[in-house]
Design a protein around this motif. Structure first.
Motif, PDB file in Angstrom:
ATOM      1  N   HIS A 102     -24.413  34.447  -3.813  1.00  0.00           N
ATOM      2  CA  HIS A 102     -25.284  34.022  -2.709  1.00  0.00           C
ATOM      3  C   HIS A 102     -26.718  34.534  -2.910  1.00  0.00           C
ATOM      4  CE1 HIS A 102     -21.619  32.467  -1.213  1.00  0.00           C
ATOM      5  NE2 HIS A 102     -21.113  33.638  -0.893  1.00  0.00           N
ATOM      6  N   ASP A 103     -27.136  35.578  -2.179  1.00  0.00           N
ATOM      7  CA  ASP A 103     -28.518  36.065  -2.288  1.00  0.00           C
ATOM      8  C   ASP A 103     -28.609  37.330  -3.143  1.00  0.00           C
ATOM      9  OD1 ASP A 103     -29.160  34.013  -0.508  1.00  0.00           O
ATOM     10  OD2 ASP A 103     -28.786  35.305   1.225  1.00  0.00           O
ATOM     11  N   GLU A 104     -27.541  37.623  -3.868  1.00  0.00           N
ATOM     12  CA  GLU A 104     -27.460  38.874  -4.624  1.00  0.00           C
ATOM     13  C   GLU A 104     -27.257  38.590  -6.113  1.00  0.00           C
ATOM     14  OE1 GLU A 104     -24.571  42.880  -4.765  1.00  0.00           O
ATOM     15  OE2 GLU A 104     -24.012  41.116  -3.573  1.00  0.00           O
ATOM     16  N   LEU A 105     -27.917  39.399  -6.952  1.00  0.00           N
ATOM     17  CA  LEU A 105     -27.699  39.375  -8.394  1.00  0.00           C
ATOM     18  C   LEU A 105     -27.167  40.739  -8.823  1.00  0.00           C
ATOM     19  CD1 LEU A 105     -30.979  37.613  -9.634  1.00  0.00           C
ATOM     20  CD2 LEU A 105     -28.724  36.586  -9.281  1.00  0.00           C
ATOM     21  N   VAL A 106     -26.203  40.720  -9.756  1.00  0.00           N
ATOM     22  CA  VAL A 106     -25.598  41.966 -10.242  1.00  0.00           C
ATOM     23  C   VAL A 106     -25.852  42.068 -11.746  1.00  0.00           C
ATOM     24  CG1 VAL A 106     -23.476  43.303 -10.486  1.00  0.00           C
ATOM     25  CG2 VAL A 106     -23.834  41.890  -8.444  1.00  0.00           C
ATOM     26  N   PHE A 107     -26.309  43.252 -12.205  1.00  0.00           N
ATOM     27  CA  PHE A 107     -26.673  43.473 -13.601  1.00  0.00           C
ATOM     28  C   PHE A 107     -25.885  44.644 -14.178  1.00  0.00           C
ATOM     29  CE2 PHE A 107     -30.199  41.625 -11.338  1.00  0.00           C
ATOM     30  CZ  PHE A 107     -30.755  40.704 -12.214  1.00  0.00           C
ATOM     31  N   ASP A 108     -25.570  44.518 -15.465  1.00  0.00           N
ATOM     32  CA  ASP A 108     -24.982  45.614 -16.238  1.00  0.00           C
ATOM     33  C   ASP A 108     -26.140  46.227 -17.031  1.00  0.00           C
ATOM     34  OD1 ASP A 108     -23.025  47.223 -17.219  1.00  0.00           O
ATOM     35  OD2 ASP A 108     -21.970  45.690 -18.364  1.00  0.00           O
ATOM     36  N   VAL A 109     -26.578  47.430 -16.636  1.00  0.00           N
ATOM     37  CA  VAL A 109     -27.847  47.970 -17.136  1.00  0.00           C
ATOM     38  C   VAL A 109     -27.625  49.229 -17.969  1.00  0.00           C
ATOM     39  CG1 VAL A 109     -30.144  48.785 -16.480  1.00  0.00           C
ATOM     40  CG2 VAL A 109     -28.974  47.087 -15.059  1.00  0.00           C
ATOM     41  N   GLN A 110     -28.235  49.239 -19.174  1.00  0.00           N
ATOM     42  CA  GLN A 110     -28.253  50.469 -19.953  1.00  0.00           C
ATOM     43  C   GLN A 110     -29.035  51.533 -19.191  1.00  0.00           C
ATOM     44  OE1 GLN A 110     -29.798  49.980 -23.899  1.00  0.00           O
ATOM     45  NE2 GLN A 110     -27.979  48.897 -24.654  1.00  0.00           N
ATOM     46  N   ARG A 111     -28.494  52.723 -19.142  1.00  0.00           N
ATOM     47  CA  ARG A 111     -29.126  53.784 -18.345  1.00  0.00           C
ATOM     48  C   ARG A 111     -30.578  54.015 -18.756  1.00  0.00           C
ATOM     49  NH1 ARG A 111     -25.538  56.677 -15.138  1.00  0.00           N
ATOM     50  NH2 ARG A 111     -23.326  56.285 -15.597  1.00  0.00           N
ATOM     51  N   GLU A 112     -30.853  53.971 -20.070  1.00  0.00           N
ATOM     52  CA  GLU A 112     -32.222  54.234 -20.520  1.00  0.00           C
ATOM     53  C   GLU A 112     -33.169  53.084 -20.172  1.00  0.00           C
ATOM     54  OE1 GLU A 112     -31.838  52.743 -25.154  1.00  0.00           O
ATOM     55  OE2 GLU A 112     -31.373  54.829 -24.681  1.00  0.00           O
ATOM     56  N   GLU A 113     -32.610  51.872 -19.915  1.00  0.00           N
ATOM     57  CA  GLU A 113     -33.438  50.725 -19.541  1.00  0.00           C
ATOM     58  C   GLU A 113     -33.586  50.586 -18.026  1.00  0.00           C
ATOM     59  OE1 GLU A 113     -32.647  47.544 -23.223  1.00  0.00           O
ATOM     60  OE2 GLU A 113     -31.611  47.280 -21.298  1.00  0.00           O
ATOM     61  N   LEU A 114     -32.903  51.426 -17.262  1.00  0.00           N
ATOM     62  CA  LEU A 114     -32.841  51.255 -15.808  1.00  0.00           C
ATOM     63  C   LEU A 114     -34.215  51.181 -15.137  1.00  0.00           C
ATOM     64  CD1 LEU A 114     -31.000  50.927 -13.367  1.00  0.00           C
ATOM     65  CD2 LEU A 114     -30.899  53.428 -13.183  1.00  0.00           C
ATOM     66  N   PRO A 115     -35.169  52.081 -15.431  1.00  0.00           N
ATOM     67  CA  PRO A 115     -36.476  51.989 -14.748  1.00  0.00           C
ATOM     68  C   PRO A 115     -37.180  50.653 -15.011  1.00  0.00           C
ATOM     69  CG  PRO A 115     -36.223  54.120 -15.807  1.00  0.00           C
ATOM     70  CD  PRO A 115     -35.090  53.267 -16.300  1.00  0.00           C
ATOM     71  N   VAL A 116     -37.127  50.196 -16.269  1.00  0.00           N
ATOM     72  CA  VAL A 116     -37.794  48.941 -16.628  1.00  0.00           C
ATOM     73  C   VAL A 116     -37.110  47.758 -15.944  1.00  0.00           C
ATOM     74  CG1 VAL A 116     -38.325  47.360 -18.517  1.00  0.00           C
ATOM     75  CG2 VAL A 116     -38.603  49.823 -18.825  1.00  0.00           C
ATOM     76  N   VAL A 117     -35.776  47.751 -15.997  1.00  0.00           N
ATOM     77  CA  VAL A 117     -35.020  46.628 -15.430  1.00  0.00           C
ATOM     78  C   VAL A 117     -35.211  46.561 -13.914  1.00  0.00           C
ATOM     79  CG1 VAL A 117     -32.705  45.709 -15.013  1.00  0.00           C
ATOM     80  CG2 VAL A 117     -33.341  46.526 -17.290  1.00  0.00           C
ATOM     81  N   LYS A 118     -35.166  47.686 -13.238  1.00  0.00           N
ATOM     82  CA  LYS A 118     -35.344  47.696 -11.783  1.00  0.00           C
ATOM     83  C   LYS A 118     -36.699  47.100 -11.408  1.00  0.00           C
ATOM     84  CE  LYS A 118     -34.125  51.224  -9.241  1.00  0.00           C
ATOM     85  NZ  LYS A 118     -33.960  52.616  -8.757  1.00  0.00           N
ATOM     86  N   ALA A 119     -37.742  47.537 -12.092  1.00  0.00           N
ATOM     87  CA  ALA A 119     -39.094  47.042 -11.782  1.00  0.00           C
ATOM     88  C   ALA A 119     -39.210  45.554 -12.093  1.00  0.00           C
ATOM     89  CB  ALA A 119     -40.127  47.838 -12.579  1.00  0.00           C
ATOM     90  N   LEU A 120     -38.655  45.152 -13.231  1.00  0.00           N
ATOM     91  CA  LEU A 120     -38.733  43.742 -13.647  1.00  0.00           C
ATOM     92  C   LEU A 120     -37.990  42.838 -12.654  1.00  0.00           C
ATOM     93  CD1 LEU A 120     -38.145  42.451 -17.281  1.00  0.00           C
ATOM     94  CD2 LEU A 120     -37.147  41.290 -15.325  1.00  0.00           C
ATOM     95  N   VAL A 121     -36.758  43.213 -12.328  1.00  0.00           N
ATOM     96  CA  VAL A 121     -35.936  42.394 -11.427  1.00  0.00           C
ATOM     97  C   VAL A 121     -36.586  42.280 -10.055  1.00  0.00           C
ATOM     98  CG1 VAL A 121     -33.745  42.341 -10.159  1.00  0.00           C
ATOM     99  CG2 VAL A 121     -33.753  42.819 -12.620  1.00  0.00           C
ATOM    100  N   LYS A 122     -37.063  43.405  -9.542  1.00  0.00           N
ATOM    101  CA  LYS A 122     -37.675  43.373  -8.214  1.00  0.00           C
ATOM    102  C   LYS A 122     -38.933  42.504  -8.208  1.00  0.00           C
ATOM    103  CE  LYS A 122     -38.635  46.301  -4.271  1.00  0.00           C
ATOM    104  NZ  LYS A 122     -38.405  47.639  -3.683  1.00  0.00           N
ATOM    105  N   ASP A 123     -39.712  42.617  -9.262  1.00  0.00           N
ATOM    106  CA  ASP A 123     -40.960  41.852  -9.352  1.00  0.00           C
ATOM    107  C   ASP A 123     -40.676  40.350  -9.412  1.00  0.00           C
ATOM    108  OD1 ASP A 123     -43.884  41.525  -9.865  1.00  0.00           O
ATOM    109  OD2 ASP A 123     -43.160  40.803 -11.803  1.00  0.00           O
ATOM    110  N   GLU A 124     -39.744  39.935 -10.276  1.00  0.00           N
ATOM    111  CA  GLU A 124     -39.471  38.510 -10.429  1.00  0.00           C
ATOM    112  C   GLU A 124     -38.816  37.909  -9.184  1.00  0.00           C
ATOM    113  OE1 GLU A 124     -40.748  36.744 -12.480  1.00  0.00           O
ATOM    114  OE2 GLU A 124     -41.169  37.926 -14.266  1.00  0.00           O
ATOM    115  N   MET A 125     -37.929  38.652  -8.553  1.00  0.00           N
ATOM    116  CA  MET A 125     -37.297  38.130  -7.344  1.00  0.00           C
ATOM    117  C   MET A 125     -38.288  38.049  -6.189  1.00  0.00           C
ATOM    118  SD  MET A 125     -33.479  39.888  -7.450  1.00  0.00           S
ATOM    119  CE  MET A 125     -32.881  39.023  -5.989  1.00  0.00           C
ATOM    120  N   ALA A 126     -39.125  39.057  -6.053  1.00  0.00           N
ATOM    121  CA  ALA A 126     -40.075  39.089  -4.932  1.00  0.00           C
ATOM    122  C   ALA A 126     -41.167  38.036  -5.075  1.00  0.00           C
ATOM    123  CB  ALA A 126     -40.698  40.478  -4.817  1.00  0.00           C
ATOM    124  N   HIS A 127     -41.443  37.600  -6.320  1.00  0.00           N
ATOM    125  CA  HIS A 127     -42.525  36.640  -6.545  1.00  0.00           C
ATOM    126  C   HIS A 127     -42.021  35.317  -7.118  1.00  0.00           C
ATOM    127  CE1 HIS A 127     -44.521  40.651  -6.626  1.00  0.00           C
ATOM    128  NE2 HIS A 127     -45.409  40.019  -5.872  1.00  0.00           N
TER     129      HIS A 127
END
Length: 935
Positions: A886-911
């Motif tokens: 529905h309105d949710e996306l679920v990701f399998d994230v490498q721990r070392e990539e977590l900061p980058v992925v969080k920022a990227l996902v939030k940015d693309e979804m919000a815009h």
């Protein structure tokens, strides 16, 4: 099969409108709409019932009886008769002429009588036929016909979902209505009245009281003869309404002396006019139904005579025997000019690749050993780039050899200049992915294209070929047999047959692409198709290939806990029922609820006469006795265990150890994705045990975590943006809790003074607005009375007046153009927006409001998914997008990539799409899906 009269004469009289309405409402949740936009639900439902009757019963005589409409003899006695009936739905009005043409093509007479109802015509013919020695079956579900039942006359109730046909005879009527004779039904009906037909009956007399009066007095006249002895208010009402009661009995009595003749010869069952039926069904696009008719009635004997269920057709019937080659009137591979070639050897493949690289558009199709794309082996690959022509490459069983052959085609697969075309492209992409093939360049999926053109129609290739190309493709069953143990693998099929079948698919798909491409432009959805839906095919492919890991041990523990819970609830139910019974048996449960505990004076019954114990029935009884809530709780626990907890481990792929759901872009008319095999979008989240299921979804290993990214109240934000309501927009811009803000305005209190109950009521309205919540609906969902709910809704619209105008404008726009659109241009066609039937019309009006909102939310998350997928690839991020719920996306994230992925996902979804209000995304991280979602 029904009973047979003297000389085997069996007359079936069809209550046509009853069967038409029944057919229409059987498809009400999933209407059948053809490519011309005609709602064929009523026609298809009626026709299926008719064919089933002819095949099952083989009547010797038959007629279809219709109401004429207008004033009848009953209206002259009682002008208010049937005054409260809703207008007939437009789809049914449009269906009747088609149905009457179909009946005539089946050579079934259509009967009626001016000034009388179909019931009266059926009653008259039934009695006349009875005298002539016929066994008569009145085909209807209308209980009023029970009054006509005799030793020779029966009610034939058609089969419904989950139930077989039912024949009512005298004993059945005696048991059901508590009468000694069927003719006493008119007294019973006269006492009760009938709200559907607006027959008043006797005040205060329901089914239970009517049965008691019938048992004691036997008739209405005898009741009035002893009315002086009746005590209390009931006695007063009955004595005061004698004339009304007797009139109600007359209105309920079926007339059996209608001026209509009983013509045996005219009513005799005859051989259908197949050519006429074929023409009608072709116009309606009833392909499968025509095949059913053809199999039942289309046999030809050695002398060339048509044989049917009624024997050999007389030569005077004038029915030319259809040819075996073209039973459906479509072109086939046997009649159409084509040149399909099997490509053998390396030199042949080299020449094919050279030709492919010269093309701007090429259609391709994989042939495999099964339907599961991740498990199936590649058998062959077909190509077409010109109508009527194509090529087929056969692959060996050896995986490495096949991989090597496919590597030869790498220049074609990776050419950015060539548009690749396929039907259900995602399947082919997943199959080829296993062999190391990556397809780049523009994609064109004819299934998705047609979904945008006509979302309410089915989209499989065979149907589209028959509808748009007048071409009937080879059926897969002709090659590998029907499903079951004896079904062959495609690898066992002769290469020439594989070639004909596979290349035909690419040939047809290429033709469909050429047909659909200008249509996409015409309805202005090209951008949506090329920039949203087509890129999404690759994103979904990657998600499905990745799959998600589940902790099967956690599910085993949860299964044990659910079993213990159910045992506790079961014991409580038995205590309330004062005895043990089978909770899963509707019959036994109904007996406990309505006979033993008497939770309803007028319990609802199913078509088979059993007490209705469905969830909606139980929800209405909630609060009357604690056993009801326990039964609902038991059912919920049982569903959790069987549908999810015990079923999910069986869905784990043995090779990958993960669950690989399959997403469909072409199922929901709103544009939302659907998840299948298994469905991961409906895992419950509201109940504690339901939430525990999400705890079993885990990252791939200890070096990964799950990230949940969820749009916050996206539909409400879309309503605010699309309506441009300044008050609602201001609340979102300030970052206020929209439900608290709404409650503060509606209840005229300070934000800090809003109570939990007030916020809850405001939340119900906020989310209910998009679904057209009414005072009745709001009252049912809250503790408010209907009048309080109405006042609250009125106050809501006073608070957001621009929103109210927007909702009205949406409905008016739908009336003017016949469809509504999302922000990205996705259309939802509303065929019933002008329906006279208020129930049908209001449903379309609700869709006029919620389809653009739901569809825009679906479009926006698709845009976000595409951008995230593309940026992951560009930045070579190893984390994976796994699920869309529905309105949710679920990701399998490498721990070392977590900061980058969080920022990227939030940015693309919000815009993902510019709106007048901010799109807010809530992020959560955890070692399982539950932790991530609630973080």
């Amino acid at each position: 099969m029904g009973k047979t009269g003297r000389d085997g004469k069996r007359l079936f009289l069809l209550d046509s409108y009853a069967l038409i309405f029944r057919g229409y409402y059987a498809f009400i949740k999933n209407p059948r709409v053809n490519s011309k936009g005609l709602n064929t639900s009523a026609i298809l439902g009626f026709t299926n019932t008719l064919i089933d009757l002819l095949k099952r019963e083989k009547p010797t005589h038959i007629a279809a009886v219709f109401d004429v409409g207008g004033e009848t003899i009953r209206h002259r006695e009682y002008p208010e008769y049937k005054a409260h009936r809703e207008e007939t739905p437009e789809a049914i009005r449009a269906a009747v002429p088609y149905i009457q043409e179909i009946l005539k093509a089946f050579r079934i007479p259509v009967l009626f009588a001016e000034g009388y109802e179909a019931d009266d015509v059926i009653g008259t013919l039934a009695k006349k036929a009875e005298i002539q020695g016929y066994t008569v079956y009145m085909m209807t579900a209308d209980k009023d016909f029970a009054q006509l039942i005799s030793d020779k006359i029966f009610m034939y109730r058609p089969a419904g979902r989950g139930s077989d046909i039912e024949i009512w005879d005298i004993p059945k009527v005696q048991r059901k209505f508590g009468v000694a004779r069927p003719d006493q039904i008119v007294d019973f009906l006269g006492m009760m009245g009938d709200s559907v037909d607006n027959i008043p009956g006797l005040p205060g007399v329901g089914e239970k009281t009517a049965k008691r009066f019938m048992a004691e007095y036997g008739s209405m006249e005898n009741l009035f003869a002893h009315a002086a002895a009746l005590k209390g208010k009931v006695g007063e009402k009955i004595r005061a309404h004698e004339a009304q009661g007797l009139r109600s009995k007359r209105l309920a009595t079926i007339i059996t002396d209608v001026p209509i003749s009983f013509d045996e010869k005219r009513l005799a069952a005859d051989v259908p006019d197949l050519e006429r039926i074929k023409a009608i069904f072709k116009d309606l696009e009833f392909r499968r139904t025509w095949e059913t008719v053809w199999r039942a009635f289309g046999t030809v004997d050695e002398a060339g005579e048509q044989i049917s269920l009624f024997g050999v057709a007389p030569k005077t019937a004038g029915v030319p025997p259809p040819t075996a080659a073209q039973p459906n009137g479509y072109h086939t591979h046997q009649t159409a000019d084509h040149w399909y070639q099997t490509v053998a050897g390396k030199q042949g493949r080299k020449l094919l690749i050279q030709n492919l690289l010269k093309q701007s558009v090429v259609c391709l199709d994989t042939e495999t050993t099964g339907l599961n794309a991740l498990q199936a082996e590649l058998v062959g690959l077909a190509f077409s780039y010109a109508p009527g022509k194509g090529y087929y490459v056969v692959f060996p069983e050896d995986f490495d050899e096949t991989r090597g052959i496919l590597a030869e085609f790498k220049p074609f697969f990776e050419s950015a200049k060539i548009v690749k075309v396929a039907h259900n492209f995602k399947y082919d992409l997943k199959v080829l992915h296993k062999y190391g093939v990556q397809i780049t360049g523009s994609l064109f999926d004819t299934m998705v294209a047609h979904y945008l053109i006509n979302p309410d129609m089915r989209h499989n290739m065979d149907i589209l070929a028959e509808t748009y190309l007048n071409y009937k493709p080879i059926e897969i069953e002709h090659l590998i047999g029907k499903r079951g143990r004896d079904q062959k693998s495609m690898r066992e099929v002769a290469v020439q047959l594989q070639t004909e079948y596979a290349v035909e698919d690419t040939d047809i798909t290429l033709r469909l692409k050429n047909r659909f491409e200008p249509e996409l432009k015409k309805i202005q959805v090209e951008k949506l198709f090329y920039e949203v839906e087509m890129p999404l095919v690759n994103a979904l492919k990657a998600m499905e290939v990745a799959g998600i890991k589940i902790d099967t041990t956690a599910l085993q523990h949860l299964s044990q806990a659910l079993h213990a819970d159910m045992q506790q609830v079961e014991a409580q139910i038995y205590e309330y029922a004062e005895g043990m019974f089978n909770i899963a048996s509707p019959k036994q449960l109904g007996s406990v609820l309505f006979e033993k505990l008497k939770l309803s004076e007028k319990p609802k019954k199913t078509k088979t006469g059993q007490y209705a114990t469905s969830e909606d029935v139980l929800n209405k009884l909630s609060g009357r006795h604690p056993i009801v809530d326990e039964i609902l709780n038991y059912r919920q626990l049982q569903k959790l265990q069987t549908t999810y907890v015990d079923a999910l481990p069986r869905e784990v792929d043995k090779k990958t150890g993960r669950i690989h759901t399959v997403y469909s872009q072409t199922t929901a008319a709103t544009g939302r994705l659907s998840s299948n095999k298994p469905n991961l979008q409906n895992i419950p989240i509201r109940s504690p045990r339901g939430r525990e299921i999400r705890r079993a979804f885990v990252p791939r290993d200890e070096d990964h975590v799950l990230l949940s990214a969820d749009y916050s109240q996206i539909e409400l934000r879309l309503i605010a943006a699309m309506s441009r309501d300044p008050v609602m927009i201001e609340s979102f811009e300030k970052g206020e809790d929209i439900h608290v803000a709404t409650a503060a305005k509606v209840f005229e209190v300070d934000l800090k003074a809003v109570t939990r109950a007030q916020r809850s009521q405001a939340k119900t309205i906020n989310f209910g607005i998009v679904y057209g919540v009414s005072a009745f609906g709001l009252s049912a969902q809250t503790e408010l009375s209907r009048s309080e709910a109405k006042r609250l809704i009125d106050a809501y619209y006073d608070t957001y007046p621009t929103l109210k105008d927007f909702l009205s404008t949406q409905v008016e726009r739908a009336r003017q153009q016949g469809y509504v659109e999302t922000l990205l241009g996705r259309r939802r066609y509303l065929k019933d927006i002008h329906a006279n039937n208020s129930v049908v019309r209001r449903h379309a009006e609700r869709n006029a409001v919620n389809a653009p909102v739901q569809g825009s939310a679906a479009d926006i998350i698709k845009v976000a998914m595409n951008r995230i997928f593309q940026r992951f690839n560009k930045l070579q991020i190893q984390s994976k997008m796994l699920l869309q719920v529905h309105d949710e996306l679920v990701f399998d994230v490498q721990r070392e990539e977590l900061p980058v992925v969080k920022a990227l996902v939030k940015d693309e979804m919000a815009h993902a799409f510019p709106l007048a209000v901010p799109l807010v995304v809530d992020l959560g991280v955890g070692d399982n899906w539950l932790e991530a979602h609630w973080a």
